[in-house]
Motif scaffolding. Sequence first.
Motif, PDB file in Angstrom:
ATOM      1  N   LEU A  77       0.824  -1.207   0.000  1.00  0.00           N
ATOM      2  CA  LEU A  77       0.000   0.000   0.000  1.00  0.00           C
ATOM      3  C   LEU A  77       0.862   1.263   0.000  1.00  0.00           C
ATOM      4  O   LEU A  77       0.648   2.178  -0.797  1.00  0.00           O
ATOM      5  CB  LEU A  77      -0.897  -0.013   1.235  1.00  0.00           C
ATOM      6  CG  LEU A  77      -1.914   1.113   1.321  1.00  0.00           C
ATOM      7  CD1 LEU A  77      -2.936   0.983   0.222  1.00  0.00           C
ATOM      8  CD2 LEU A  77      -2.612   1.092   2.667  1.00  0.00           C
ATOM      9  N   THR A  78       1.842   1.291   0.889  1.00  0.00           N
ATOM     10  CA  THR A  78       2.613   2.522   1.064  1.00  0.00           C
ATOM     11  C   THR A  78       3.800   2.587   0.102  1.00  0.00           C
ATOM     12  O   THR A  78       4.045   3.611  -0.523  1.00  0.00           O
ATOM     13  CB  THR A  78       3.109   2.612   2.525  1.00  0.00           C
ATOM     14  OG1 THR A  78       1.995   2.430   3.378  1.00  0.00           O
ATOM     15  CG2 THR A  78       3.737   3.950   2.806  1.00  0.00           C
ATOM     16  N   GLY A 101       1.900   4.085  -2.837  1.00  0.00           N
ATOM     17  CA  GLY A 101       2.097   5.442  -2.333  1.00  0.00           C
ATOM     18  C   GLY A 101       0.997   5.978  -1.422  1.00  0.00           C
ATOM     19  O   GLY A 101       0.876   7.178  -1.231  1.00  0.00           O
ATOM     20  N   GLN A 102       0.204   5.089  -0.818  1.00  0.00           N
ATOM     21  CA  GLN A 102      -0.859   5.547   0.084  1.00  0.00           C
ATOM     22  C   GLN A 102      -0.423   5.278   1.529  1.00  0.00           C
ATOM     23  O   GLN A 102      -0.342   4.126   1.937  1.00  0.00           O
ATOM     24  CB  GLN A 102      -2.165   4.814  -0.210  1.00  0.00           C
ATOM     25  CG  GLN A 102      -2.558   4.794  -1.665  1.00  0.00           C
ATOM     26  CD  GLN A 102      -2.800   6.175  -2.212  1.00  0.00           C
ATOM     27  OE1 GLN A 102      -3.511   6.975  -1.622  1.00  0.00           O
ATOM     28  NE2 GLN A 102      -2.186   6.487  -3.345  1.00  0.00           N
ATOM     29  N   VAL A 118     -12.805  -4.217   5.055  1.00  0.00           N
ATOM     30  CA  VAL A 118     -12.697  -3.063   5.950  1.00  0.00           C
ATOM     31  C   VAL A 118     -11.650  -2.089   5.410  1.00  0.00           C
ATOM     32  O   VAL A 118     -11.844  -0.866   5.407  1.00  0.00           O
ATOM     33  CB  VAL A 118     -12.336  -3.526   7.379  1.00  0.00           C
ATOM     34  CG1 VAL A 118     -12.125  -2.330   8.291  1.00  0.00           C
ATOM     35  CG2 VAL A 118     -13.423  -4.414   7.933  1.00  0.00           C
ATOM     36  N   GLY A 119     -10.562  -2.645   4.900  1.00  0.00           N
ATOM     37  CA  GLY A 119      -9.498  -1.809   4.355  1.00  0.00           C
ATOM     38  C   GLY A 119      -9.991  -0.978   3.185  1.00  0.00           C
ATOM     39  O   GLY A 119      -9.694   0.221   3.091  1.00  0.00           O
ATOM     40  N   VAL A 120     -10.747  -1.591   2.305  1.00  0.00           N
ATOM     41  CA  VAL A 120     -11.271  -0.855   1.152  1.00  0.00           C
ATOM     42  C   VAL A 120     -12.199   0.258   1.622  1.00  0.00           C
ATOM     43  O   VAL A 120     -12.141   1.393   1.134  1.00  0.00           O
ATOM     44  CB  VAL A 120     -11.989  -1.816   0.178  1.00  0.00           C
ATOM     45  CG1 VAL A 120     -12.751  -1.032  -0.869  1.00  0.00           C
ATOM     46  CG2 VAL A 120     -10.979  -2.736  -0.476  1.00  0.00           C
ATOM     47  N   PHE A 150      -5.499  -1.045  -1.671  1.00  0.00           N
ATOM     48  CA  PHE A 150      -6.038  -1.199  -0.317  1.00  0.00           C
ATOM     49  C   PHE A 150      -6.523  -2.627  -0.094  1.00  0.00           C
ATOM     50  O   PHE A 150      -6.324  -3.205   0.978  1.00  0.00           O
ATOM     51  CB  PHE A 150      -7.187  -0.209  -0.077  1.00  0.00           C
ATOM     52  CG  PHE A 150      -6.734   1.063   0.580  1.00  0.00           C
ATOM     53  CD1 PHE A 150      -6.478   1.099   1.932  1.00  0.00           C
ATOM     54  CD2 PHE A 150      -6.532   2.215  -0.160  1.00  0.00           C
ATOM     55  CE1 PHE A 150      -6.044   2.254   2.554  1.00  0.00           C
ATOM     56  CE2 PHE A 150      -6.092   3.374   0.446  1.00  0.00           C
ATOM     57  CZ  PHE A 150      -5.849   3.398   1.795  1.00  0.00           C
ATOM     58  N   PHE A 151      -7.151  -3.195  -1.118  1.00  0.00           N
ATOM     59  CA  PHE A 151      -7.691  -4.545  -0.976  1.00  0.00           C
ATOM     60  C   PHE A 151      -6.572  -5.552  -0.751  1.00  0.00           C
ATOM     61  O   PHE A 151      -6.570  -6.301   0.235  1.00  0.00           O
ATOM     62  CB  PHE A 151      -8.499  -4.908  -2.226  1.00  0.00           C
ATOM     63  CG  PHE A 151      -9.184  -6.238  -2.124  1.00  0.00           C
ATOM     64  CD1 PHE A 151     -10.458  -6.333  -1.569  1.00  0.00           C
ATOM     65  CD2 PHE A 151      -8.560  -7.390  -2.559  1.00  0.00           C
ATOM     66  CE1 PHE A 151     -11.086  -7.557  -1.462  1.00  0.00           C
ATOM     67  CE2 PHE A 151      -9.179  -8.624  -2.448  1.00  0.00           C
ATOM     68  CZ  PHE A 151     -10.450  -8.705  -1.901  1.00  0.00           C
TER      69      PHE A 151
END
Lengths: 431, 358
Positions: free
Chosen positions: B69-70, B74-75, B117-119, B237-238
């Motif tokens: 993700l990060t 880049g989130q 939940v992440g989405v 995210f998923f």
Amino acid sequence: MRKVLKSTLLATSILFAAPAFAQDVLHVPNLSYRTGPFATSGTPLANGQLDYLNMLNERDGGLNGVKLDGTECETGYNTEKGVECYEKTKGNAVLTQPWSTGITLQVLPKSHVDKIPILAPGYGFSAMQDGKTFEWAFNPPSSYWDGASILLSTISDGNLDNLKGKKVALLHLDHPYGKEPIPLMEQLAAKHGFTLLPIPVGLKEMQNQSAQWLQIRREKPDFVLMWGWGAMNGGALTEAAKTKYPMNQFLGIWWAGHDADLKLVGEAGKGYRAVSWSFPNNDAKAMQDIKKLVIDAGKSQAAPGEFDTVFYQRGVLIAAMGVEGIKVAQDKFGTKVVTAEQVRWGLENLDFSEARIKELGLDGMIPPFKTTCADHTGHAGAWILEWDGAKFIKASDVMQADRAAIDPLVEVKAKEYAEANKPWPISTECK
Amino acid sequence: MLYRTAGQFKTTYEADHALFPVRQDAILLGVILTLAFVILPLTANEFVFKALLIPVLIYTLAALGLNILTGYAGQLSLGTGAFMGVGAYACYKIITIFPEVNLLVAIALSGFFSAAVGVAFGVPSLRIKGFYLAIATLAAQFFLVWLFEKWAWLYNYSASGAIQVPTIEMFGVVVAGPNAKAITQYYFVLGVVTLVTMLAINITRGRIGRIWKSVRDMDIAAELVGINLMKAKLSAFFVSSYIVGISGALFVFLWRGAAEPNLFDIPLSFRVLFIVIIGGLGSILGNYLGAMLIVALPVVLSYLPGALGIPISSSMVEHLNTMTVGALIIFFLIAEPHGLARFWAVLREKLIIWPFPH
């Protein structure tokens, strides 16, 4: 340069050589916490425990000639570290002391497999009283439910029906430990017609409880009972003093009766009461010996002034219970270096009678109790201590918990635990 | 010399795009895998399994999830701990409601709950970026931990508010619970982590990975070349939350054995984030290196004074430990701001031309 190298080599060789002189030792590891947010409570307890063991080593050369090793493993009250420490220390341990209820939860099922008794004096689950289900766990001399029952009987002058229509707030740490008394209190509230108002304090809010005390001011409970620990106690007491909550309506469990926390508020904390199964007695023989052989000899980590406090001396008592368990095992099995399984038998047959307490030099510090195969708590009862502005004084005789209310609940909860952790071994040895 | 690439010719495009264009890399990986699958299990004792190997693998998996993700998309997220919690509680509910379900299946399924939940908490990423997104995921962190505490159904109304892992068998072997052997649990975790790592390498190397990287590097440019930002961000995210979720399930079921809600609080999120940053953003190897530094090193360090016979108190060891690890983190970040994975990459470059740099 060469000189430095040489001396370093010499030094390391000495360090490595030291274990070569190893002799018979009984390992009584302690998963202590001298760091983190609970260090204020954990440090004096750990000091008391260690100093008692060191005193025995100095005075009697250990226990029946076998040295006692109270190695500590620092957990910071962190459950993750707890697992690590348990694994690290279990190798040659005769018992283990997990301290946090969270760590106890993790260690409890493992102790059955590893066959190491858990000594959790005055903490852990109340249901550990049931020795048939919790064969390897011990929580003498009184459980949290005993404490809850005594507190309720104190505020109701001995008859819980007096609380009818009243409101009792339970200010508790939002952690398995703080939730421990809730099942019993809910049951008693329903039976005797008082309102129970649980007010949780999150781990992050321990030092700033203004929200909780605002709620207390709004709800105006007749009594506030506190299940606090570490930094939470000081936070609650200062907040109570600030909002001028009447101290004679504010009571705590034994872990919330810590001198250092009360000293923060000093005179303003006058009238605060805590239930306690231990009481400091500086004149007891064991305490005198500790003072002479350990503290005055500069072998203690205890801070000046810590010796007189409830927590330090409770640490001494906790160590004494463990040592007594080992001694009973030594006598029974006729061997000096007992195994963990033998110590389990010892802890199951503790007899802290009036005479034995005196013999150990702990007179006046703990009420008499006796554990059995089926009862791993012993139910010594407890005193109510009151803060007089400078120290805790005894405010009652030894009080006993309402067994008729607690025992059925213990049975239910023990059964629930065994059910949830199927297949759970139930001891068939005792009736 | 050891890493000499002379003589390794690539005659096809496939060979040039292979996972290991340099033969020595493949050999090195082979050695590491033999070490992990054969040598360590033969030599390690229970303490090493429980305090070093298993936690390192599980934290690696969590960091891998966050890194996707990060590091790749880049989130920035600060909710990793809570997403691990969702995985753990989902697995607990699945196991207690359907005790006959295979643990592997339960863990795989529980990942979908945390992914969902992440989405849901990833939706704001369509409008906000950087620190603002971090705050939105922080909300997830606080909300979910609160939910774990208040929603008694999640922990089957147990009085302590904690969940406990029952004894679970798989094909006649106890894999979870107090009776499980550490070596079984190690193989279980190692199997899952290896599998997910392989999947992650392939995803990040392929089309989806490139989409994520383009969004990370400049999302407006990515949009202009026809990338659907919503799809790209939400898929990141998923996948990320899915991996974090199964790591959470492993965390409780294969390692801890019990968990209370506080466990999934913000320190856990930070711990995983530190692993990612120190290991190296946008790298798979970095997660392993970071986890070794953050998780295993303190355990090894705390063992040192005792092993050397230096008599200092356990709390002092703890203080020294914190200081040493902190100093090491700062040292590594100064020496190589792009993380340990980059450190290894530089070292490898140097080795390839060694001993004749020019």
